[in-house]
Design an enzyme around this catalytic site. Structure first.
Site, PDB file in Angstrom:
ATOM      1  N   LEU A 105       0.210  -1.343   0.482  1.00  0.00           N
ATOM      2  CA  LEU A 105      -0.378   0.053  -0.810  1.00  0.00           C
ATOM      3  C   LEU A 105       1.064   1.412   0.398  1.00  0.00           C
ATOM      4  O   LEU A 105       1.583   1.254   0.524  1.00  0.00           O
ATOM      5  CB  LEU A 105      -0.824  -0.785   1.312  1.00  0.00           C
ATOM      6  CG  LEU A 105      -1.750  -1.202   1.424  1.00  0.00           C
ATOM      7  CD1 LEU A 105      -2.931  -1.022   2.769  1.00  0.00           C
ATOM      8  CD2 LEU A 105      -3.047  -0.663  -0.154  1.00  0.00           C
ATOM      9  N   GLY A 153       2.205   4.334   0.955  1.00  0.00           N
ATOM     10  CA  GLY A 153       3.398   4.276   2.839  1.00  0.00           C
ATOM     11  C   GLY A 153       2.831   3.299   3.638  1.00  0.00           C
ATOM     12  O   GLY A 153       4.036   3.176   4.852  1.00  0.00           O
ATOM     13  N   SER A 154       3.555   2.288   3.259  1.00  0.00           N
ATOM     14  CA  SER A 154       3.364   1.345   3.319  1.00  0.00           C
ATOM     15  C   SER A 154       5.278   0.864   3.945  1.00  0.00           C
ATOM     16  O   SER A 154       5.803   0.337   4.850  1.00  0.00           O
ATOM     17  CB  SER A 154       3.081  -0.424   2.535  1.00  0.00           C
ATOM     18  OG  SER A 154       4.565  -0.530   1.079  1.00  0.00           O
ATOM     19  N   SER A 167       9.303   2.278  -1.074  1.00  0.00           N
ATOM     20  CA  SER A 167      10.561   3.033  -1.506  1.00  0.00           C
ATOM     21  C   SER A 167      11.936   2.930  -0.776  1.00  0.00           C
ATOM     22  O   SER A 167      12.816   3.093  -1.147  1.00  0.00           O
ATOM     23  CB  SER A 167      10.125   4.310  -2.531  1.00  0.00           C
ATOM     24  OG  SER A 167       9.318   4.719  -2.690  1.00  0.00           O
ATOM     25  N   SER A 192       1.340  -1.488  -7.363  1.00  0.00           N
ATOM     26  CA  SER A 192       0.727  -2.436  -8.157  1.00  0.00           C
ATOM     27  C   SER A 192       0.450  -3.698  -7.546  1.00  0.00           C
ATOM     28  O   SER A 192       0.730  -4.707  -7.375  1.00  0.00           O
ATOM     29  CB  SER A 192       1.975  -3.281  -8.330  1.00  0.00           C
ATOM     30  OG  SER A 192       3.175  -4.376  -8.011  1.00  0.00           O
TER      31      SER A 192
END
Length: 211
Positions: free
Chosen positions: A46, A48-49, A52, A119
């Site tokens: 999600l 904010g998970s 990155s 994704s």
């Protein structure tokens, strides 16, 4: 002909003049020079998970180990290559298709490439898996509860989505289909970023991608 691509049917006429050109330096030559195997680390989760953040932490660790890498980040790609796409289901599918093609080229060059994209659809991620050689697709599920992602809300997107200012936002009014059997299952709400990155590194070592 040796090509990293799987032949796919396309709508309309495909020119017979489009022929794969074999490079003088092969995939195996790149692997030998780099000293490690190539793969696509596909970080999914999600907004904010921590996709990155973890992907870049892994990339830094690999770089310090002299591993040849590159990170394809969702926001960065939408500044250029995918700047013409929105966030409808159809555009999300095309977004992933384009990224998968770029990732395959990086892998063909012998790199360990990381992609950090929501994704959200299983079918899209499986499409990428099937288009790559055996075991070159490594699904990394950044499994962070929606409540935690929403409390972080680093870009203020959840607030806007709840207010109806953003439509088709994953986790709010657009579905996220979680991986069923990811190669690496990471929980950023339970571990530090360093430990999450080490979990990915340990997988790469255990599977012989790096020494």
């Amino acid at each position: 002909m040796s090509t990293p691509y799987v032949e796919k049917k396309v709508d309309g006429e495909k020119s017979s003049d489009v022929v794969w050109h074999n490079a003088s330096v092969s995939h195996e030559d790149h692997i030998k020079l780099n000293g490690h195997k190539a793969a696509v680390l596909w970080f999914t989760g999600l907004s904010g998970s921590g996709k990155s953040t973890v992907a870049n932490a892994v990339d830094l660790m690999l770089h310090q180990m002299d591993v040849k890498t590159y990170v394809l980040d969702g926001d960065n790609v939408r500044h250029g290559l995918n700047g013409d796409l929105g966030f409808s289901d159809a555009d999300r599918v095309e977004n992933i298709r384009r990224v998968s093609e770029v990732a395959k080229l990086f892998a063909d060059a012998g790199l360990l490439v990381s992609t950090a994209f929501i994704s959200p659809f299983i079918s899209d991620r499986e499409m990428v898996r099937e288009s790559l050689p055996n075991k070159q697709f490594i699904e990394v599920f950044i499994d962070t509860p929606l409540s935690v992602c929403e409390s972080r809300d680093p870009k203020g997107l959840y607030k806007k989505a709840r207010a109806g200012e953003i439509k088709n936002f994953t986790g709010i009014d657009s579905a996220y289909e979680a991986p069923v059997s990811p190669e690496v299952h990471v929980k950023t709400d339970e571990k530090s970023i360093q430990d999450c990155a080490l979990q990915v590194i340990e997988y790469l070592k255990s599977e012989g991608f790096i020494q």
